[in-house]
Design a protein around this motif. Structure first.
Motif, PDB file in Angstrom:
ATOM      1  N   LEU A  36       0.814  -1.215   0.000  1.00  0.00           N
ATOM      2  CA  LEU A  36       0.000   0.000   0.000  1.00  0.00           C
ATOM      3  C   LEU A  36       0.854   1.274   0.000  1.00  0.00           C
ATOM      4  O   LEU A  36       0.335   2.366  -0.185  1.00  0.00           O
ATOM      5  CB  LEU A  36      -0.931  -0.005   1.217  1.00  0.00           C
ATOM      6  CG  LEU A  36      -1.945  -1.149   1.237  1.00  0.00           C
ATOM      7  CD1 LEU A  36      -2.585  -1.285   2.608  1.00  0.00           C
ATOM      8  CD2 LEU A  36      -3.001  -0.933   0.158  1.00  0.00           C
ATOM      9  N   LEU A  37       2.155   1.127   0.210  1.00  0.00           N
ATOM     10  CA  LEU A  37       3.073   2.267   0.231  1.00  0.00           C
ATOM     11  C   LEU A  37       3.870   2.324  -1.061  1.00  0.00           C
ATOM     12  O   LEU A  37       4.035   1.310  -1.745  1.00  0.00           O
ATOM     13  CB  LEU A  37       4.054   2.134   1.401  1.00  0.00           C
ATOM     14  CG  LEU A  37       3.486   2.070   2.809  1.00  0.00           C
ATOM     15  CD1 LEU A  37       4.605   1.828   3.817  1.00  0.00           C
ATOM     16  CD2 LEU A  37       2.729   3.341   3.143  1.00  0.00           C
ATOM     17  N   GLU A  38       4.424   3.507  -1.358  1.00  0.00           N
ATOM     18  CA  GLU A  38       5.338   3.576  -2.493  1.00  0.00           C
ATOM     19  C   GLU A  38       6.595   2.782  -2.132  1.00  0.00           C
ATOM     20  O   GLU A  38       6.957   2.654  -0.958  1.00  0.00           O
ATOM     21  CB  GLU A  38       5.670   5.015  -2.860  1.00  0.00           C
ATOM     22  CG  GLU A  38       6.360   5.800  -1.768  1.00  0.00           C
ATOM     23  CD  GLU A  38       6.656   7.236  -2.164  1.00  0.00           C
ATOM     24  OE1 GLU A  38       7.856   7.547  -2.281  1.00  0.00           O
ATOM     25  OE2 GLU A  38       5.697   8.003  -2.344  1.00  0.00           O
ATOM     26  N   LYS A  39       7.244   2.216  -3.118  1.00  0.00           N
ATOM     27  CA  LYS A  39       8.340   1.260  -2.915  1.00  0.00           C
ATOM     28  C   LYS A  39       9.450   1.803  -2.014  1.00  0.00           C
ATOM     29  O   LYS A  39       9.920   1.111  -1.118  1.00  0.00           O
ATOM     30  CB  LYS A  39       8.929   0.815  -4.255  1.00  0.00           C
ATOM     31  CG  LYS A  39      10.047  -0.221  -4.049  1.00  0.00           C
ATOM     32  CD  LYS A  39      10.446  -0.908  -5.289  1.00  0.00           C
ATOM     33  CE  LYS A  39      11.588  -1.865  -5.153  1.00  0.00           C
ATOM     34  NZ  LYS A  39      11.979  -2.341  -3.880  1.00  0.00           N
ATOM     35  N   THR A  53       3.504   8.914   9.723  1.00  0.00           N
ATOM     36  CA  THR A  53       3.005   9.845   8.711  1.00  0.00           C
ATOM     37  C   THR A  53       2.924   9.154   7.363  1.00  0.00           C
ATOM     38  O   THR A  53       1.953   9.323   6.622  1.00  0.00           O
ATOM     39  CB  THR A  53       3.925  11.084   8.621  1.00  0.00           C
ATOM     40  OG1 THR A  53       3.994  11.699   9.907  1.00  0.00           O
ATOM     41  CG2 THR A  53       3.418  12.075   7.598  1.00  0.00           C
ATOM     42  N   VAL A  54       3.932   8.368   7.039  1.00  0.00           N
ATOM     43  CA  VAL A  54       3.967   7.635   5.773  1.00  0.00           C
ATOM     44  C   VAL A  54       2.779   6.672   5.684  1.00  0.00           C
ATOM     45  O   VAL A  54       2.174   6.512   4.627  1.00  0.00           O
ATOM     46  CB  VAL A  54       5.305   6.862   5.631  1.00  0.00           C
ATOM     47  CG1 VAL A  54       5.266   5.895   4.473  1.00  0.00           C
ATOM     48  CG2 VAL A  54       6.471   7.840   5.495  1.00  0.00           C
ATOM     49  N   GLU A  80      12.155   1.456   3.189  1.00  0.00           N
ATOM     50  CA  GLU A  80      12.648   2.144   4.380  1.00  0.00           C
ATOM     51  C   GLU A  80      12.006   1.556   5.642  1.00  0.00           C
ATOM     52  O   GLU A  80      12.685   1.293   6.635  1.00  0.00           O
ATOM     53  CB  GLU A  80      12.319   3.639   4.267  1.00  0.00           C
ATOM     54  CG  GLU A  80      12.934   4.505   5.320  1.00  0.00           C
ATOM     55  CD  GLU A  80      12.620   5.977   5.093  1.00  0.00           C
ATOM     56  OE1 GLU A  80      12.683   6.716   6.097  1.00  0.00           O
ATOM     57  OE2 GLU A  80      12.311   6.395   3.963  1.00  0.00           O
ATOM     58  N   LEU A  81      10.700   1.319   5.571  1.00  0.00           N
ATOM     59  CA  LEU A  81       9.995   0.769   6.723  1.00  0.00           C
ATOM     60  C   LEU A  81      10.467  -0.649   7.033  1.00  0.00           C
ATOM     61  O   LEU A  81      10.698  -0.987   8.196  1.00  0.00           O
ATOM     62  CB  LEU A  81       8.478   0.782   6.488  1.00  0.00           C
ATOM     63  CG  LEU A  81       7.628   0.214   7.617  1.00  0.00           C
ATOM     64  CD1 LEU A  81       7.933   0.883   8.950  1.00  0.00           C
ATOM     65  CD2 LEU A  81       6.156   0.352   7.281  1.00  0.00           C
ATOM     66  N   ILE A  82      10.659  -1.462   6.022  1.00  0.00           N
ATOM     67  CA  ILE A  82      11.097  -2.831   6.274  1.00  0.00           C
ATOM     68  C   ILE A  82      12.512  -2.863   6.860  1.00  0.00           C
ATOM     69  O   ILE A  82      12.825  -3.710   7.700  1.00  0.00           O
ATOM     70  CB  ILE A  82      10.958  -3.733   5.024  1.00  0.00           C
ATOM     71  CG1 ILE A  82      10.892  -5.216   5.434  1.00  0.00           C
ATOM     72  CG2 ILE A  82      12.082  -3.548   4.052  1.00  0.00           C
ATOM     73  CD1 ILE A  82       9.730  -5.587   6.269  1.00  0.00           C
TER      74      ILE A  82
END
Length: 121
Positions: free
Chosen positions: A55-58, A97-98, A63-65
């Protein structure tokens, strides 16, 4: 351990051992954490986060992973380093926020944050 001379028997369960001598007073707080249930909870949180990264941009998903992997690496250690976990919390902050507008992701980021906070206090 048994001290026959003084009639003292010591039985130890767990990993904390304190000795007091003479008229000293010892105040001890022991936190018992079920590491297995925390690992199970961590795995569930991470799975839910990774299942929703599409659901997020790549770039943001990557970054999150990276942050999640860093937190997991530290949390699975027998004795996690609080300074490293504080760093994970700092990096995790902007991810809220992301993930804005993705309730399941926000919920699990909060769960990860709460899990980390247990080791930072």
């Amino acid at each position: 351990m048994r001290d026959k001379e003084n009639g003292v028997t010591i039985t130890m369960n767990g990993g904390q051992f304190n000795i007091s001598k003479d008229d000293s007073t010892l105040y001890v707080t022991q936190y018992n954490v079920d590491h297995n249930s925390q690992l199970f909870e961590l795995e569930n949180i991470i799975k839910t986060i990774t299942d929703n990264l599409y659901l997020l941009e790549k770039q943001k998903a990557d970054e999150l992973i990276d942050i999640v992997d860093m937190a997991k690496t530290e949390l699975i250690k027998p004795v996690p380093q609080p300074s490293r976990l504080r760093n994970c919390l700092t990096l995790l902050g902007p991810m809220f926020t992301v993930a804005n507008g993705i309730p399941v992701l926000i919920e699990n980021l909060h769960k990860l944050q709460e899990l980390i906070l247990q080791f930072v206090k």
